[in-house]
Design a protein around this motif. Structure first.
Motif, PDB file in Angstrom:
ATOM      1  N   GLN A  10     -15.315   1.268  -7.426  1.00 41.72           N
ATOM      2  CA  GLN A  10     -13.848   2.038  -7.109  1.00 41.72           C
ATOM      3  C   GLN A  10     -14.150   2.960  -6.123  1.00 41.72           C
ATOM      4  OE1 GLN A  10      -9.690   1.247  -6.447  1.00 41.72           O
ATOM      5  NE2 GLN A  10     -10.876   2.411  -4.815  1.00 41.72           N
ATOM      6  N   TYR A  11     -14.175   3.192  -4.720  1.00 41.18           N
ATOM      7  CA  TYR A  11     -14.781   4.821  -4.021  1.00 41.18           C
ATOM      8  C   TYR A  11     -14.068   5.541  -4.038  1.00 41.18           C
ATOM      9  CZ  TYR A  11     -18.617   1.415  -1.752  1.00 41.18           C
ATOM     10  OH  TYR A  11     -19.837   0.844  -1.593  1.00 41.18           O
ATOM     11  N   SER A  32     -16.389  11.424  -0.673  1.00 40.03           N
ATOM     12  CA  SER A  32     -17.936  10.750  -0.429  1.00 40.03           C
ATOM     13  C   SER A  32     -18.943  12.231  -1.012  1.00 40.03           C
ATOM     14  CB  SER A  32     -17.441  11.235   0.872  1.00 40.03           C
ATOM     15  OG  SER A  32     -16.257   9.798   2.118  1.00 40.03           O
ATOM     16  N   ARG A  56     -11.126   6.392  -9.886  1.00 42.03           N
ATOM     17  CA  ARG A  56     -11.819   7.344  -8.923  1.00 42.03           C
ATOM     18  C   ARG A  56     -12.697   7.635  -9.715  1.00 42.03           C
ATOM     19  NH1 ARG A  56      -9.790   6.738  -2.987  1.00 42.03           N
ATOM     20  NH2 ARG A  56      -8.457   5.143  -3.108  1.00 42.03           N
ATOM     21  N   TRP A 108     -22.971   9.225  -9.953  1.00 38.82           N
ATOM     22  CA  TRP A 108     -21.570   9.066  -9.233  1.00 38.82           C
ATOM     23  C   TRP A 108     -21.093   8.118 -10.273  1.00 38.82           C
ATOM     24  CZ3 TRP A 108     -20.038   9.263  -4.105  1.00 38.82           C
ATOM     25  CH2 TRP A 108     -21.018   9.694  -3.101  1.00 38.82           C
ATOM     26  N   ARG A 114     -25.046  -0.566   3.269  1.00 36.23           N
ATOM     27  CA  ARG A 114     -24.156  -1.544   1.882  1.00 36.23           C
ATOM     28  C   ARG A 114     -24.917  -2.224   1.527  1.00 36.23           C
ATOM     29  NH1 ARG A 114     -18.208  -4.875   2.142  1.00 36.23           N
ATOM     30  NH2 ARG A 114     -19.008  -6.274   3.656  1.00 36.23           N
ATOM     31  N   ASP A 134      -8.466  12.174  -5.344  1.00 35.22           N
ATOM     32  CA  ASP A 134      -9.738  11.822  -5.270  1.00 35.22           C
ATOM     33  C   ASP A 134     -10.423  12.585  -6.280  1.00 35.22           C
ATOM     34  OD1 ASP A 134      -9.435   9.364  -4.012  1.00 35.22           O
ATOM     35  OD2 ASP A 134     -10.739  10.501  -2.360  1.00 35.22           O
ATOM     36  N   ARG A 158     -21.573   7.036   0.250  1.00 37.57           N
ATOM     37  CA  ARG A 158     -20.022   7.034  -1.558  1.00 37.57           C
ATOM     38  C   ARG A 158     -21.194   6.322  -2.257  1.00 37.57           C
ATOM     39  NH1 ARG A 158     -14.034   5.655   0.466  1.00 37.57           N
ATOM     40  NH2 ARG A 158     -15.230   3.827   1.309  1.00 37.57           N
ATOM     41  N   ALA A 159     -20.501   6.183  -3.338  1.00 42.62           N
ATOM     42  CA  ALA A 159     -21.307   5.226  -3.996  1.00 42.62           C
ATOM     43  C   ALA A 159     -20.116   4.921  -5.325  1.00 42.62           C
ATOM     44  CB  ALA A 159     -22.476   5.643  -4.689  1.00 42.62           C
ATOM     45  N   VAL A 160     -20.264   4.139  -6.135  1.00 48.06           N
ATOM     46  CA  VAL A 160     -19.137   3.093  -7.505  1.00 48.06           C
ATOM     47  C   VAL A 160     -19.631   3.862  -8.566  1.00 48.06           C
ATOM     48  CG1 VAL A 160     -17.538   2.068  -5.211  1.00 48.06           C
ATOM     49  CG2 VAL A 160     -19.467   1.056  -7.248  1.00 48.06           C
ATOM     50  N   SER A 162     -22.629   3.234  -0.145  1.00 52.50           N
ATOM     51  CA  SER A 162     -22.134   2.732   1.419  1.00 52.50           C
ATOM     52  C   SER A 162     -22.691   4.141   2.315  1.00 52.50           C
ATOM     53  CB  SER A 162     -20.787   2.618   1.890  1.00 52.50           C
ATOM     54  OG  SER A 162     -20.177   2.656   3.213  1.00 52.50           O
TER      55      SER A 162
END
Length: 552
Positions: free
Chosen positions: A190-191, A194, A358, A413, A161, A299, A183-185, A175
């Motif tokens: 907030q994740y 994916s 999200r 993202w 990460r 999500d 994943r990314a934010v 991550s």
């Protein structure tokens, strides 16, 4: 199909025994002076990785990895979460005033893939391996028997990460963990949904595969850099792959430039490029599973597509009662993504999942992708723990053993997609009982005839300017009859609501495909709304009065 399990655990097994150019020998010497990388220096660049992946594809797939030490294999989720990487040993900890840093995940529990990590000097192009050792981690209350880990430098890591100032070692923003999931934010930290390296036979006659990212190479950034480059090797039963991620950690979003080269070991029925996995339990349009305190649980709320011909499409997501698969044909798509556009806490009331925070994920193809289809699979789910939505691009060309395929694209993202049309967009989709005027109820002065009502709200664009010319809703359905079509201006959203009732013309329970857009006589005013409705069986097409009234 527990998609969250796939996101949390590596489900496709492979070994590195066939990796050309990667020595299985490692140094037992003290850590290198320039950081935690303690392996021997080896020349590395993207061409080296591509050759490595191509050579591996000519060899048999290695199969399952060696078992983990018992103390790791039997970890509970709670115990696994107790294991924390020691920030003092982070990858770029030795760089003063650094903007970025990287930490690694411990193997254990469902994370069985032993991933190798390498640090690459950007100037010399020399790579050194980072070997596992217990002192890199704080085990806290995980009750891990570290004696079982002594000398196990070949354990590797489960993933990594990344962090960005001012949140170094506090909140990660990227991550990579489990199979080829990542994943990314955005600015909310907030994740949500994916992405994956590739999807293999997600909806086909064959068994779905989950190839692994089996090794990562990190280019060391300069202190002031907010962008870093990581290369990764993909390995699975049907293919190998070489990936280059250029990851821009911007102030309010993360943008990834991705270049991949896929090498087929065998014929692949369905190759998914830039796959996304998300969750939709219930929303305005589908409330079957919303018997909770939460008005909505998802999500993502829609699949958005910008086609090669320039059409903008909104496809609201469903939680269907049976598995469904749709393929939207296109040529050289301009973009597509899973979007979460509703960020109002009042519409979720969730202080655990924080669905209002999200991010969305938008894919921007780089170059011409040719003919193919954006595939969407929706899986029934009973709650929010299951990732039940999968989306990816499937090229039209056949994927034959021995072939090579390359794709480049950008991943955004962010709360909102990076591009938007000047047309009015779909703000919300609602469904409910139909067959009677708003404000009344079935059976009250109106025939008790079953119908389903749809309300589609459009906002933005030039709707107000076009209103004097007359806004016309153009609606098409594959079966059934439409009645009570209305267009209403809705002041609170400063937009227009299209209302219509759908009446069945048969007992069929096959899905009904619906299409709607707004126009005047001479121009298109809105993006296209696509929807898939599943009629109930005939014995359920009635309104039930469940009131119980007794004499006092």
């Amino acid at each position: 199909m527990n998609r969250r399990m796939f996101m949390k655990a590596s489900m496709a097994f492979a070994t590195l025994s066939g990796m050309s150019g990667l020595s299985t020998l490692f140094s037992q010497a003290a850590w290198a002076e320039d950081g935690i990388a303690d392996g021997s220096a080896k020349r590395f660049d993207f061409d080296v990785l591509k050759k490595m992946a191509a050579d591996m594809a000519k060899q048999a797939y290695g199969g399952a990895p060696a078992p983990l030490p018992e103390t790791l294999a039997t970890l509970t989720p709670q115990a696994y979460n107790e294991i924390q990487y020691d920030a003092n040993h982070s990858l770029w900890n030795g760089i003063d005033n650094r903007q970025l840093d990287v930490q690694f995940f411990h193997v254990g529990m469902g994370f069985k893939r032993r991933i190798r990590m390498f640090s690459v000097d950007g100037a010399s192009r020399e790579a050194r391996e980072i070997h596992f050792r217990p002192e890199l981690f704080n085990y806290n209350n995980a009750h891990v028997d570290t004696k079982q880990l002594e000398g196990k430098t070949d354990l590797g890591f489960a993933g990594f990460r990344a962090f960005k100032k001012p949140e170094l070692a506090k909140r990660d923003i990227v991550s990579f963990l489990g199979a080829s999931y990542f994943r990314a934010v955005d600015e909310t930290f907030q994740y949500g949904l994916s992405a994956r390296g590739v999807a293999i036979d997600t909806f086909s006659n064959g068994k779905e595969e989950f190839p692994d990212f089996t090794a990562f190479w990190f280019e060391t950034p300069k202190a002031e850099d907010t962008t870093f480059v990581v290369y990764t090797l993909l390995d699975g039963p049907s293919c190998t792959g070489a990936f280059k991620f250029t990851i821009h950690c911007e102030e309010k979003r993360v943008v990834m430039e991705v270049e991949n080269h896929i090498y087929a070991r065998k014929d692949i029925q369905q190759l998914g490029i830039s796959p996304m996995t998300t969750m939709f339990s219930c929303g305005n349009n589908e409330r079957r599973m919303c018997d909770t305190i939460h008005p909505q649980i998802h999500d993502s709320d829609r699949l958005a597509m910008w086609t090669g011909s320039g059409e903008w499409i909104c496809r609201p997501l469903n939680n269907p009662q049976r598995l469904t698969f749709n393929a939207y044909q296109d040529e050289n798509p301009r973009g597509f993504g899973m979007l979460q556009l509703n960020h109002d806490f009042q519409d979720y009331q969730d202080v655990i999942g924080w669905y209002n925070k999200r991010p969305s994920l938008w894919v921007e193809p780089v170059g011409k992708w040719g003919k193919g289809a954006i595939n969407l699979m929706e899986i029934p789910t009973t709650g929010e723990t299951l990732d039940n939505i999968v989306c990816f691009w499937q090229p039209a060309e056949a994927i034959k053993a021995g072939s090579e395929h390359s794709f480049s694209y950008k991943l955004y993202w962010s709360g909102l997609p990076p591009v938007r049309s000047g047309l009015a967009r779909v703000n919300a989709t609602r469904t409910g009982m139909g067959g009677f005027p708003e404000g009344w109820a079935p059976g009250e002065h109106y025939p008790n005839v079953w119908a389903r009502r749809f309300a589609v709200d459009f906002v933005g664009g030039d709707l107000k300017a076009a209103a004097p010319k007359g806004i016309e809703p153009v609606i098409n359905v594959t079966s059934g009859t439409l009645k009570q079509v209305e267009i209403l201006y809705v002041e609170p959203i400063d937009g227009y609501r299209i209302l219509f009732d759908w009446y069945p013309n048969s007992d069929s329970v096959e899905p009904v495909n619906m299409r709607l857009f707004l126009r005047t006589k001479d121009e298109t005013l809105s993006e296209t709304w696509l929807y898939q409705y599943f009629p109930p069986p005939p014995d359920k097409r009635k309104y039930v009065d469940d009131r119980v009234m007794t004499a006092g």
